[in-house]
Motif scaffolding. Structure first.
Motif, PDB file in Angstrom:
ATOM      1  N   ASN A   1       0.811  -1.133   0.162  1.00 55.99           N
ATOM      2  CA  ASN A   1       0.022  -0.067   0.030  1.00 55.99           C
ATOM      3  C   ASN A   1       0.818   1.214  -0.079  1.00 55.99           C
ATOM      4  OD1 ASN A   1      -3.043  -0.811   0.335  1.00 55.99           O
ATOM      5  ND2 ASN A   1      -1.849  -2.221   1.636  1.00 55.99           N
ATOM      6  N   LEU A   2       2.105   1.199   0.537  1.00 53.43           N
ATOM      7  CA  LEU A   2       2.976   2.314   0.588  1.00 53.43           C
ATOM      8  C   LEU A   2       4.353   1.775   0.169  1.00 53.43           C
ATOM      9  CD1 LEU A   2       1.668   4.133   3.986  1.00 53.43           C
ATOM     10  CD2 LEU A   2       1.567   4.973   1.733  1.00 53.43           C
ATOM     11  N   PRO A   3       4.353   1.569  -1.270  1.00 52.65           N
ATOM     12  CA  PRO A   3       5.708   0.680  -1.512  1.00 52.65           C
ATOM     13  C   PRO A   3       6.935   1.940  -1.551  1.00 52.65           C
ATOM     14  CG  PRO A   3       4.247   0.973  -3.328  1.00 52.65           C
ATOM     15  CD  PRO A   3       3.506   1.586  -2.241  1.00 52.65           C
ATOM     16  N   PRO A   4       8.262   1.424  -0.911  1.00 51.96           N
ATOM     17  CA  PRO A   4       9.189   2.085  -1.226  1.00 51.96           C
ATOM     18  C   PRO A   4       9.381   2.738  -2.614  1.00 51.96           C
ATOM     19  CG  PRO A   4       9.519   0.478   0.204  1.00 51.96           C
ATOM     20  CD  PRO A   4       8.250   0.308  -0.424  1.00 51.96           C
TER      21      PRO A   4
ATOM     22  N   TYR B   1       3.693   9.877   2.631  1.00 52.93           N
ATOM     23  CA  TYR B   1       4.888   8.928   3.330  1.00 52.93           C
ATOM     24  C   TYR B   1       5.365   9.770   4.593  1.00 52.93           C
ATOM     25  CZ  TYR B   1       5.332   5.927  -0.620  1.00 52.93           C
ATOM     26  OH  TYR B   1       4.957   4.820  -1.640  1.00 52.93           O
ATOM     27  N   SER B   2       5.327  11.038   4.716  1.00 54.00           N
ATOM     28  CA  SER B   2       5.817  11.494   5.904  1.00 54.00           C
ATOM     29  C   SER B   2       4.967  11.241   7.145  1.00 54.00           C
ATOM     30  CB  SER B   2       5.905  13.070   5.599  1.00 54.00           C
ATOM     31  OG  SER B   2       6.880  13.364   4.927  1.00 54.00           O
ATOM     32  N   GLU B   3       3.693  11.557   6.780  1.00 55.90           N
ATOM     33  CA  GLU B   3       2.690  11.021   8.148  1.00 55.90           C
ATOM     34  C   GLU B   3       2.638   9.766   8.283  1.00 55.90           C
ATOM     35  OE1 GLU B   3      -0.381  11.683  10.899  1.00 55.90           O
ATOM     36  OE2 GLU B   3       0.983  13.216   9.770  1.00 55.90           O
TER      37      GLU B   3
ATOM     38  N   TYR C   1      10.733  -1.520   6.972  1.00 57.83           N
ATOM     39  CA  TYR C   1      10.165  -0.728   6.159  1.00 57.83           C
ATOM     40  C   TYR C   1      10.751   0.878   6.088  1.00 57.83           C
ATOM     41  CZ  TYR C   1       6.368   2.365   3.845  1.00 57.83           C
ATOM     42  OH  TYR C   1       5.865   3.018   3.288  1.00 57.83           O
ATOM     43  N   LEU C   2      10.976   1.426   7.387  1.00 58.09           N
ATOM     44  CA  LEU C   2      11.256   2.645   7.340  1.00 58.09           C
ATOM     45  C   LEU C   2      12.745   2.952   6.804  1.00 58.09           C
ATOM     46  CD1 LEU C   2      10.377   3.458  11.039  1.00 58.09           C
ATOM     47  CD2 LEU C   2       9.396   4.454   9.021  1.00 58.09           C
TER      48      LEU C   2
END
Length: 157
Positions: free
Chosen positions: A28-31, A43-45, A70-71
């Protein structure tokens, strides 16, 4: 359950968690390289939420490890975007404050207590008034940044 709480916080960014946390984040939030201001905000949130949950100790060991992995994959993309869009030394203290206000979705009224009233915030943002040392100390604590962030960059000779 900690994952359920995290699921609720991350819900605006995509489908609810229905499996392993790391898999969900990558789906859902791929690098990936950050291309727009909207992507950067999202991405920041998500990073803020994940860091807060990891630091609070509300995640089990496997979820903490997933968040850390992930981070480490996504933060470099955010840093690249910020270096490109917000080069060091080019921002005035007012621009830095405006940036933090936008990133945290704050109005002048939200900062009024920290800076001595809404008219003071307005004057600072318009360049009619400078940030005092006390203002800078309060802002650096509020946004968890070094006080130097709000001092004007010196011209190199």
């Amino acid at each position: 359950m900690a994952v359920k709480t995290l699921k609720e916080k991350l819900k605006p960014f995509g489908m609810p968690l229905d499996g392993e946390l790391l898999r969900w984040l990558y789906l859902n939030l791929p690098p990936q390289p950050i291309k727009t201001k909207k992507m950067h905000r999202g991405y920041s949130e998500a990073i803020r939420i994940l860091l807060r949950e990891r630091e609070a100790g509300s995640l089990d060991a496997a979820s903490r490890e997933a968040v850390s992995r992930y981070l480490s994959a996504v933060i470099p993309f955010v840093e690249q975007y910020e270096k490109r869009e917000f080069p060091l030394g080019s921002a005035t203290p007012e621009e830095v404050l405006r940036f933090f206000m936008e990133e945290h979705d704050l109005s002048q009224y939200d900062l009024a207590k920290d800076l001595g009233g809404q008219p003071v915030v307005s004057d600072i943002l318009r360049g009619k008034r400078r940030l005092s040392r006390e203002h800078i100390e309060r802002l650096s604590k509020r946004f968890s940044v070094a006080p130097a962030t709000f001092y004007p960059a010196r011209a190199q000779s």
